[in-house]
Design a protein around this motif. Structure first.
Motif, PDB file in Angstrom:
ATOM      1  N   PRO A 253      35.776  11.733   9.747  1.00 38.00           N
ATOM      2  CA  PRO A 253      34.798  12.781   9.446  1.00 38.00           C
ATOM      3  C   PRO A 253      33.700  12.844  10.514  1.00 38.00           C
ATOM      4  CG  PRO A 253      35.315  11.510   7.492  1.00 38.00           C
ATOM      5  CD  PRO A 253      35.949  10.786   8.644  1.00 38.00           C
ATOM      6  N   SER A 254      32.965  13.940  10.521  1.00 37.38           N
ATOM      7  CA  SER A 254      31.930  14.163  11.536  1.00 37.38           C
ATOM      8  C   SER A 254      30.968  12.969  11.613  1.00 37.38           C
ATOM      9  CB  SER A 254      31.123  15.416  11.171  1.00 37.38           C
ATOM     10  OG  SER A 254      32.009  16.474  10.939  1.00 37.38           O
ATOM     11  N   ALA A 255      30.599  12.624  12.852  1.00 40.84           N
ATOM     12  CA  ALA A 255      29.633  11.553  13.118  1.00 40.84           C
ATOM     13  C   ALA A 255      30.091  10.192  12.592  1.00 40.84           C
ATOM     14  CB  ALA A 255      28.248  11.917  12.576  1.00 40.84           C
ATOM     15  N   CYS A 256      31.403   9.928  12.647  1.00 37.24           N
ATOM     16  CA  CYS A 256      31.931   8.610  12.245  1.00 37.24           C
ATOM     17  C   CYS A 256      32.570   7.898  13.433  1.00 37.24           C
ATOM     18  CB  CYS A 256      32.948   8.762  11.117  1.00 37.24           C
ATOM     19  SG  CYS A 256      32.186   9.110   9.535  1.00 37.24           S
ATOM     20  N   GLY A 257      32.230   8.302  14.657  1.00 38.50           N
ATOM     21  CA  GLY A 257      32.646   7.514  15.811  1.00 38.50           C
ATOM     22  C   GLY A 257      33.887   8.010  16.550  1.00 38.50           C
ATOM     23  N   LYS A 258      34.271   9.292  16.385  1.00 35.71           N
ATOM     24  CA  LYS A 258      35.458   9.774  17.118  1.00 35.71           C
ATOM     25  C   LYS A 258      35.213   9.721  18.621  1.00 35.71           C
ATOM     26  CE  LYS A 258      36.550  13.837  15.343  1.00 35.71           C
ATOM     27  NZ  LYS A 258      35.496  13.931  14.325  1.00 35.71           N
ATOM     28  N   THR A 259      34.019  10.183  19.037  1.00 32.88           N
ATOM     29  CA  THR A 259      33.739  10.215  20.477  1.00 32.88           C
ATOM     30  C   THR A 259      33.722   8.791  21.024  1.00 32.88           C
ATOM     31  OG1 THR A 259      32.479  12.231  20.117  1.00 32.88           O
ATOM     32  CG2 THR A 259      32.153  11.124  22.226  1.00 32.88           C
ATOM     33  N   ASN A 260      33.120   7.865  20.289  1.00 34.59           N
ATOM     34  CA  ASN A 260      33.088   6.469  20.757  1.00 34.59           C
ATOM     35  C   ASN A 260      34.497   5.889  20.867  1.00 34.59           C
ATOM     36  OD1 ASN A 260      30.319   6.447  20.930  1.00 34.59           O
ATOM     37  ND2 ASN A 260      30.012   5.557  18.897  1.00 34.59           N
ATOM     38  N   PHE A 261      35.335   6.173  19.887  1.00 29.38           N
ATOM     39  CA  PHE A 261      36.708   5.636  19.928  1.00 29.38           C
ATOM     40  C   PHE A 261      37.476   6.245  21.102  1.00 29.38           C
ATOM     41  CE2 PHE A 261      41.121   5.074  18.606  1.00 29.38           C
ATOM     42  CZ  PHE A 261      41.122   3.799  18.064  1.00 29.38           C
ATOM     43  N   ALA A 262      37.275   7.541  21.307  1.00 22.92           N
ATOM     44  CA  ALA A 262      38.024   8.237  22.365  1.00 22.92           C
ATOM     45  C   ALA A 262      37.588   7.793  23.759  1.00 22.92           C
ATOM     46  CB  ALA A 262      37.848   9.742  22.208  1.00 22.92           C
ATOM     47  N   MET A 263      36.389   7.187  23.856  1.00 20.44           N
ATOM     48  CA  MET A 263      35.873   6.787  25.172  1.00 20.44           C
ATOM     49  C   MET A 263      35.656   5.279  25.240  1.00 20.44           C
ATOM     50  SD  MET A 263      33.132   9.874  25.666  1.00 20.44           S
ATOM     51  CE  MET A 263      33.060  10.149  27.409  1.00 20.44           C
ATOM     52  N   MET A 264      36.356   4.538  24.409  1.00 22.07           N
ATOM     53  CA  MET A 264      36.019   3.109  24.259  1.00 22.07           C
ATOM     54  C   MET A 264      36.277   2.297  25.526  1.00 22.07           C
ATOM     55  SD  MET A 264      38.646   0.893  21.951  1.00 22.07           S
ATOM     56  CE  MET A 264      39.443   2.141  21.053  1.00 22.07           C
ATOM     57  N   VAL A 265      35.451   1.275  25.685  1.00 18.53           N
ATOM     58  CA  VAL A 265      35.649   0.312  26.776  1.00 18.53           C
ATOM     59  C   VAL A 265      36.319  -0.923  26.177  1.00 18.53           C
ATOM     60  CG1 VAL A 265      34.488  -1.180  28.443  1.00 18.53           C
ATOM     61  CG2 VAL A 265      33.623   1.124  28.008  1.00 18.53           C
ATOM     62  N   PRO A 266      37.475  -1.323  26.679  1.00 17.61           N
ATOM     63  CA  PRO A 266      38.151  -2.503  26.124  1.00 17.61           C
ATOM     64  C   PRO A 266      37.268  -3.743  26.227  1.00 17.61           C
ATOM     65  CG  PRO A 266      39.601  -1.297  27.621  1.00 17.61           C
ATOM     66  CD  PRO A 266      38.238  -0.690  27.771  1.00 17.61           C
ATOM     67  N   PRO A 267      37.423  -4.697  25.299  1.00 15.05           N
ATOM     68  CA  PRO A 267      36.687  -5.965  25.415  1.00 15.05           C
ATOM     69  C   PRO A 267      37.031  -6.637  26.746  1.00 15.05           C
ATOM     70  CG  PRO A 267      37.918  -5.852  23.346  1.00 15.05           C
ATOM     71  CD  PRO A 267      38.322  -4.665  24.147  1.00 15.05           C
ATOM     72  N   ALA A 268      36.143  -7.545  27.191  1.00 21.53           N
ATOM     73  CA  ALA A 268      36.292  -8.137  28.537  1.00 21.53           C
ATOM     74  C   ALA A 268      37.683  -8.752  28.752  1.00 21.53           C
ATOM     75  CB  ALA A 268      35.209  -9.192  28.745  1.00 21.53           C
ATOM     76  N   ASP A 269      38.209  -9.495  27.739  1.00 22.17           N
ATOM     77  CA  ASP A 269      39.507 -10.158  27.964  1.00 22.17           C
ATOM     78  C   ASP A 269      40.633  -9.118  28.081  1.00 22.17           C
ATOM     79  OD1 ASP A 269      38.759  -9.723  25.325  1.00 22.17           O
ATOM     80  OD2 ASP A 269      40.103 -11.246  24.503  1.00 22.17           O
ATOM     81  N   TYR A 270      40.511  -8.001  27.374  1.00 21.66           N
ATOM     82  CA  TYR A 270      41.521  -6.937  27.491  1.00 21.66           C
ATOM     83  C   TYR A 270      41.438  -6.269  28.874  1.00 21.66           C
ATOM     84  CZ  TYR A 270      43.050  -6.930  22.595  1.00 21.66           C
ATOM     85  OH  TYR A 270      43.588  -7.261  21.385  1.00 21.66           O
ATOM     86  N   ARG A 271      40.187  -6.063  29.320  1.00 21.47           N
ATOM     87  CA  ARG A 271      40.007  -5.437  30.651  1.00 21.47           C
ATOM     88  C   ARG A 271      40.637  -6.318  31.720  1.00 21.47           C
ATOM     89  NH1 ARG A 271      34.709  -4.382  29.145  1.00 21.47           N
ATOM     90  NH2 ARG A 271      33.831  -5.895  30.581  1.00 21.47           N
TER      91      ARG A 271
END
Ligand code: OXD
Ligand code: MN
Length: 589
Positions: A253-271
């Motif tokens: 739903p609106s304002a529940c983090g879609k933009t953040n998920f779509a632009m996420m930075v992987p955690p350091a070990d994943y990077r």
């Protein structure tokens, strides 16, 4: 200056623009071509008219602040209507108006509403030009803020005429800010006429008619008729260290983090291991069955992001911060004396500033400096992790569909549905605590099927049926998941860190889509154990994990009881499969 008919090569559009101009009586009509020069002229005009305030050029090159009318800060669902001959078509979850009545009532509002103003003719394409799903819209508006924003959010300008050719296959989008009085605000959709009339608001979701109005409400109606889907979803690619990219969509739903998920930075070990995330879209997807492989493929019909600003920071979403560093319009954030901007969650507050209304603000004064639904409007091309296929007319294949709500309790961190129709049930019964993206009370749990409650352009029961029917067209359907990043303990603290750490859950989901991750069966679906997810490096003890994933019988019984309201509302329109799915869940609790 070329005449209107020289600037508008399509005679259906010519005639419609002419009729609307007669109705609205603007002082002039200006057809936009989408060129960079034109954009600069519009920005300069908006600054001269005090619609936009230029920000500090060193810190925010090409960026502007817009302050909205204080009562025009979010979508107004009670003023949003589906206008059809029959009420049943709109269904019980939409506001309905008889279409002829709505036209007659709105005619009176639009009559002469643009006197002394310019009517902008904004031709735009939703979707990459040449895509089998791309749709043409023409928006007429008396708002320069809307005209400029449409240039960011859509593929706007001359190329529209090639896409349209000589057909009349375009959405007629008529918009006027009017006097911006909430009592005279109407966002009306006429799906049978491929027409939208929006009056009395300048707010994105109400006024940028390519977005919620066309790309969701009208498109969902067309999608059902034509066998495809328009959904309120992000679309993201995850590339693993072996170079294999998997695309998933996410309905939140609106304002529940879609933009953040779509632009996420992987955690350091994943990077370090080589994982990469890339954005195709952050809010809307159109999905179709690709006849080549019988799979669901998706495009993002938009060309920009209209994201929630508060809470956006280098820590929570560094990619968004990079994207909005230049050529961005901020709406309703706080302004500092040196032309810098600030919002809650950006970092330390300034000693003083002007709040979103332009009034003096100091820390501790008891009001937020930025409006909780303040927004950035930015081109997707600014996104440093834009997916290379974001502009591909064919789109990308969808392996997984994620449904997620904001729930402090009851719903576990993640489960996978048993099959497609169980997944449709999980989506149909999605619920979330309300946010500032729409006017009304914040924090109340409401049923928000597929995060589409405010955006489905027809009867929700028929919409569920369409979802169930899509399965029959698919050879290899995407796997469906339910997530909840927002579960809390009794102290009100989040149990899951969220943001980039969500990749740990995404990795498991990708493993499930590709048949290589395990899970155990629960009443709600397939659930990962702590061993199925990579929790290494996370400060998360076994007890917290248990609580995150717990399916608590008492809470679930309440949840099932509260689903009854939606079932009662839809009555006989609720597909039988979803009645049975709910009964099976109740039996398993
Ligand atoms: C949005 C919304 O602006 O969902 O995307 O309200
Ligand atoms: Mn949205």
């Amino acid at each position: 200056m070329a005449s209107l008919s020289e600037q508008i090569p399509n005679r259906h559009v010519q005639r419609w623009v002419h009729d609307c101009a007669e109705k609205c009586s603007p002082a002039s009509v200006r057809v936009l071509d989408g060129s960079p020069d034109e954009k600069q002229q519009l920005l300069a005009e908006a600054v001269a008219n005090k619609v936009l305030i230029p920000l500090n050029r060193q810190k925010w090159p090409g960026c502007y602040l817009h302050r909205s009318h204080p009562q025009d800060v979010a979508r107004t669902e009670h003023c949003t209507f589906i206008c059809t001959p029959e009420k049943r078509e709109a269904g019980p979850t939409n506001n309905w108006l008889d279409d002829r009545h709505a036209y007659a009532m709105l005619e009176a509002h639009f009559q002469g509403c643009m006197k002394g103003k310019t009517m902008f003719v904004v031709p735009f394409i939703m979707g990459p030009a040449g895509s089998p799903l791309a749709k043409v819209g023409i928006q007429l508006t008396d708002s320069i803020y809307v005209a400029i924003s449409m240039g960011i959010m859509t593929r706007m300008g001359r190329q529209t005429w090639d896409q349209l050719g000589s057909t009349d296959d375009f959405t007629r989008c008529l918009h006027s800010v009017g006097d911006c009085d909430p009592k005279r605000r109407y966002i009306c959709h006429f799906p049978h006429d491929n027409t939208i009339w929006s009056y009395g608001s300048n707010y994105g979701g109400n006024a940028l008619l390519g977005k919620k109005c066309l790309a969701l409400r009208i498109a969902s109606f067309l999608g059902r008729k034509q066998g495809w889907m328009a959904e309120h979803m992000l679309l993201v690619g995850a590339t693993n260290p072996q170079g294999e990219t998997t695309y998933v969509t996410g309905a939140f739903p609106s304002a529940c983090g879609k933009t953040n998920f779509a632009m996420m930075v992987p955690p350091a070990d994943y990077r370090k291991a080589g994982w990469k995330i890339s954005t195709v879209g952050d809010d809307i997807v159109w999905m179709y069955v690709n006849q080549r492989d019988g799979r669901l493929w998706a495009i993002n019909p938009e060309a920009g992001y209209f994201g929630v600003v508060p809470g956006t920071s280098e820590k929570t979403n560094p990619n968004a911060m990079t994207a909005i560093r230049h050529d961005t319009i901020f709406t309703n954030v706080a302004l500092l004396p040196d032309g810098d901007v600030w919002w809650e969650g950006k970092g330390d507050p300034p000693k003083e500033c002007l709040d979103w209304r332009g009034e003096k603000w100091t820390p501790g004064c008891g009001r937020p400096a930025a409006h909780p639904n303040s927004r950035f409007t930015v081109s997707m091309w600014n996104n440093p992790i834009l997916d290379p296929k974001a502009d591909d007319p064919v789109g990308v294949p969808v392996s997984g569909i994620i449904f997620g709500g904001r729930r402090s309790d009851t719903i576990p961190l993640c489960v996978q549905s048993f099959n497609w129709s169980h997944g449709v049930y999980l989506g149909a019964t999605l619920s979330s605590e309300t946010t500032a993206a729409a006017t009304g009370q914040v924090g109340v749990v409401r049923r928000d099927p597929m995060a589409m409650r405010p955006f489905c352009g027809y009867n929700m029961g028929d919409y569920f049926r369409h979802w169930l029917d899509m399965r029959k067209r698919l050879v290899d359907p995407p796997r469906i998941f339910l997530v909840n990043w927002f579960r809390k303990n009794e102290k009100g603290q989040y149990l899951w860190p969220g943001f980039g750490e969500n990749l740990r859950v995404l990795e498991w989901m990708i493993g499930r889509c590709r048949g290589r991750a395990s899970a155990r069966e629960t009443a709600l679906g397939w659930s990962p154990t702590a061993n199925d997810l990579n929790l290494g490096g996370l400060d998360l003890d076994a007890e917290t994990w248990q609580r995150l994933q717990a399916v608590n019988a008492k809470e679930m019984q309440q949840e099932l009881a509260s689903q009854q309201e939606l079932y009662d509302q839809l009555g006989d329109d609720m597909p039988r499969e979803l009645v049975w799915q709910r009964e099976l869940t109740a039996a398993a609790i």
